[in-house]
Design an enzyme around this catalytic site. Sequence first.
Site: not given
Ligand code: DGY
Length: 328
Positions: A155, A236-238, A267, A285
Amino acid sequence: MNRRILVTGRLPQEIMTGLSKKYEADINIEDKPFDRQKLLDGIKDKEGLLSMITDTVDEEVLDRADHLKMIAQFGVGYNNIDIKAATTRGILVSNTPGVLTDATAELAFALILAISRRLVEGDRMTREGRFRCWAPMLFLGREVTGKTLGVIGMGKIGKAVAQRARCFNMPILYHNRSRMSKSEEKELTAKYVDMKTLLSQADFITLHVPLSDQTRHLIGSQELSLMKPTAYLINTSRGPVVDEQALLETLRNGRIGGAGLDVYENEPALTPGLVELENVILLPHVGSGTLETRFRMANMAAENLIAGLSGKVPPNLVNPEVLPKRRL
Ligand code: DGY
């Protein structure tokens, strides 16, 4: 009487002042997640909610929100909101896409460089007085230039990471629900491959998928076992996209080169054992955590909220199917 809104996190002062002038705003000014009970109580008389990714906005909350018209999420991800339940009740939901793309891509790339060149480990060693001499074979990392980058989830953010990788002459493999157009593939010099190929050929694997039932534990022990022994995983996603226990075991056994994590399965709790490992970088995060981006996110969330509450269509509506039955 002014409309009542609930803002569950402290935002830049300018935005909070603007919202307070326009609405009767109940704002959580503490830099910590809004208390669940306060959310359950506070939502009862509110027409608008400006929510954080740390709020669980589920049926229990929505059942009490008889006056709620609009939820403006501060964040691009909105897996913390039950979209179906909100839609059924005629509540609009928006997010903050685009404005955090560069910041998050920068952080993913920072993790790529930091884990492969052992930046955090090196800093720790130097501070602790363990840097005693230079030597040709001491403290070596692995080069990034020319290595293959695997992007899972192409994306906006995945593409922004791929763009940065081009400066490092990295061949790019990607996997996504849908393929990019030929011209986009050409522009990014990215090749579409299946997951197995990506996992087994990439030197760096970076995750950019939203969290859903389909992506929960997308990376588990089987996927990790396909990675090269020298490869790195960047998330760096979830957090729940990765089976953290499986990753812990893989890192503990030195089965892959290492990992750079900004997000965690439960988390802010970390899987016990993770902090003892040197081959992982652990960040709190902060993918979108720059002054510029957080300001833009706050501004965008406020604009969405204002549009929704004034009967307009919020620019970043995520559930357009709600429009025919929206609460007015
Ligand atoms: C989001 O926007 O989903 C980020 O993880 C927040 O920092």
